[in-house]
Design an enzyme around this catalytic site. Sequence first.
Site, mmCIF file in Angstrom:
data_model
loop_
_atom_site.group_PDB
_atom_site.id
_atom_site.type_symbol
_atom_site.label_atom_id
_atom_site.label_comp_id
_atom_site.label_asym_id
_atom_site.label_seq_id
_atom_site.Cartn_x
_atom_site.Cartn_y
_atom_site.Cartn_z
ATOM 1 N N THR A 369 0.889 -1.150 0.000
ATOM 2 C CA THR A 369 0.000 0.000 0.000
ATOM 3 C C THR A 369 0.926 1.198 0.000
ATOM 4 O O THR A 369 2.139 1.028 0.104
ATOM 5 C CB THR A 369 -0.888 -0.098 1.266
ATOM 6 O OG1 THR A 369 -1.736 -1.233 1.138
ATOM 7 C CG2 THR A 369 -1.707 1.115 1.547
ATOM 8 N N SER A 440 -10.659 -2.639 5.652
ATOM 9 C CA SER A 440 -9.271 -2.208 5.444
ATOM 10 C C SER A 440 -8.589 -1.961 6.782
ATOM 11 O O SER A 440 -9.248 -1.857 7.821
ATOM 12 C CB SER A 440 -9.295 -0.905 4.638
ATOM 13 O OG SER A 440 -8.012 -0.336 4.583
HETATM 14 N N1 GLY Z 1 -5.283 -3.641 1.371
HETATM 15 C C1 GLY Z 1 -4.768 -3.225 2.587
HETATM 16 C C2 GLY Z 1 -5.776 -2.556 3.453
HETATM 17 O O1 GLY Z 1 -6.703 -1.964 2.947
HETATM 18 O O2 GLY Z 1 -5.705 -2.610 4.635
#
Ligand code: GLY
Length: 559
Positions: A369, A440
Site C-alpha cells: 500500500t 481495510s
Molecule cells: N489492502 C490493505 C488494506 O486496505 O488494509
Amino acid sequence: MKKLIFLLSILFLIQCKKEKQPIKGVITDKAMVVCARQEASQIGINIMKKGGNAFDAMIATDLALAVSYPFAGNIGGGGFLVYRTKDGEVGALDYREKAPLAATRNMYVDEKGNVIENKSTLGTNAIGVPGTIAGLFKVHEKFGTIPFKELIQPAIDLAKKGVLVTKKQASSLKKYKKNFQKANKRIIFLDKVWNENDTIKYLKLAETLERIRDNGRDEFYKGKTADILVSYLQDLGGIITKEDLVKYQAKWRKPIVFNYKDAKIISMSPPSSGGICIAQILKSIEPYNISKYKHNSEKYVQLITEAARRAYADRSHFLGDNDFVHINIDSLISSEYLDQRMQSFSFNKANNSDEIGHGILGLKESNETTHYSIIDQFGNAVAVTTTLNSAYGSKVYVKEGGFFLNNEMDDFSIKPGFANSYGLVGAEANKIEPEKRMLSSMSPTIVEQNGKLKMVLGSPGGSTIITSVMQNILNVLEYNMGMQEAVSKPRFHHQWLPDNIKFEPSFDKTIFPKLEKIGYTIDQSNAPVIGKVDAILVLPNGKLEGGADPRGDDKAIGF
Ligand code: GLY
C-alpha cells in the site's frame, strides 16, 4: 605516538557522541510532502509553490505516484483521505474499492468448500471496482483551487518523460515477473529485464491520463477508459461490468476522533478498521503511563501487544463496511469497555489468543500500500493512504490503459468462519456481498495537541499499518522523538492471530528471552520491514520536520 593516540581517542569520542544524536529529518518553514517517490513529492511541492493548497497537492501527488510507483500508487485501486483544514475542521473521504455486482459470498471456494488457491489475490477475479479517480475528483470538487487539468498534467509529463528505476523497484519487478505473466498477456514490465537506472516510459498511461484530463471523472467510469478496462477484463474472464463502474461513488465519512491524554487523534473510520483499532490500543494503554517504561523494552512491547491482541480480536468480529453492518463505534472505543478488556492483563504472564476475543477468527491482508502526508503553507493537512492491496495488485495490467488493477477482494473474509489457505480465518461482518466495501486497515491519521496541528502520518503494511501508526504516535507523544527519529525506530507487531509478536530484524533482541519466559512467541522470520511510515511533525517553532521512512525510497520535500 601518544599524541596520535590521544587525537584518535578524541575523534572516537566525538564519533560516539555523533552517533547518539537523534536522526533529524528534512526541516522546512511552511509546506511539505512526504511520499514513496521523490518525483511525486516534488510534483506535490511544485503545486503548492504556485499557490495550490494541500488538497491540490494531494491530487497531483497521487497521480504522480500512479505513474512513478506502480507497486502501490494507482488509478486502478482505492484509498482513504483524512484531512484537517487550516480552520481546524476535520473530515474523511472513502474511495475504497467495492465488490462487483456479480460477486458472491462463496466465489473463492470450490464445491467442496475449499479456498481456491490464488483466486482472491491473482488475476481478474481478485479485482474490486476501483475508487481512486472518483476520490480525487470528489476532493477537487470540495477543496480544489487549481483546475484539475493543471493538477494532472505533471503526471502526464512524467509518464511521457519516463521514470528512473530504483534499486528497490528493479528487484521488485524481477520478483513479480512470473505473476505478471500469469495474470496478463504481454505487458510493459515483461518487455525486458528492467535494471536500476533504466527509464520506463508509461505512454499508454499518459494517454489514459490525457483522456481523464480532457473528459473528467466520467472518462474512467463511463468513457473510453471504462470500455478498455471492461473489455480487457472480460477477455481474461473477469466479472466487472460497465454497470459496476457507472455505479461507483466515493463517499465523505465522519472520521474516528478520540483523545489520548492531551492529544486529539483523527483517523479513518469504517470501512477501514484503522481508526477504531488505533483508538482501542491507545485507550487501552492510556492508564499505564507508558513513558515510564523504556522505549521498546519488554514491558513496553508486552503492554502494547496485549492491547493489540484485544483490538485485533474485536476487529475480526465486529468490523466491516458499516453501510452493510452495524458497528457500535462509541462503545468499542470507550474507556469503560477497554478497561474491562484489559482486566485479564498481567505483566507476569502472556495472555493467549484462544482465550481472548471471539472465537478463532482473523483477517488476511497483504502489505503493499502507500501513504503520503502533506501540510501546506496555509495550515491545511492531508493524510492519504492508497492501495492496490498486494504489490501491483492483481498483477492484471490493463494493457491499453497502462495501469494495474487491485486485488482488494482478498481483504474480504473469503471464507467466513473457516481457515483460508494462509491459515487465517475471516468473519461474518466482512463477508462478501455485492457492492460492499472490503474491510481495510489503512489508517491515515492526524494528531492535534492543545488545539493545534501536531502531526500527519500513515503507513502501508496491511494489518501492520495500525501498529506502525500507533507506535509512531507514541514515539512522538510519549518519548518526545522528532519525526525522522520516530519513523526510523525498529517496530514490532501483534495481531491476535497468529499468536506471536513479529519484530523487525534491527529490534533489540536482548528482550526476547524475557518475553519468551513469560509465554510470548517471537517471530522474526517474516518481518524484514513492518510498515513504511511517511509523516510530518509541526515543531514547537512552527517549522515542519519530515519523517521519510528509510525502509523505502521515500522522500520529504518542502519549502
Ligand atoms: N489492502 C490493505 C488494506 O486496505 O488494509
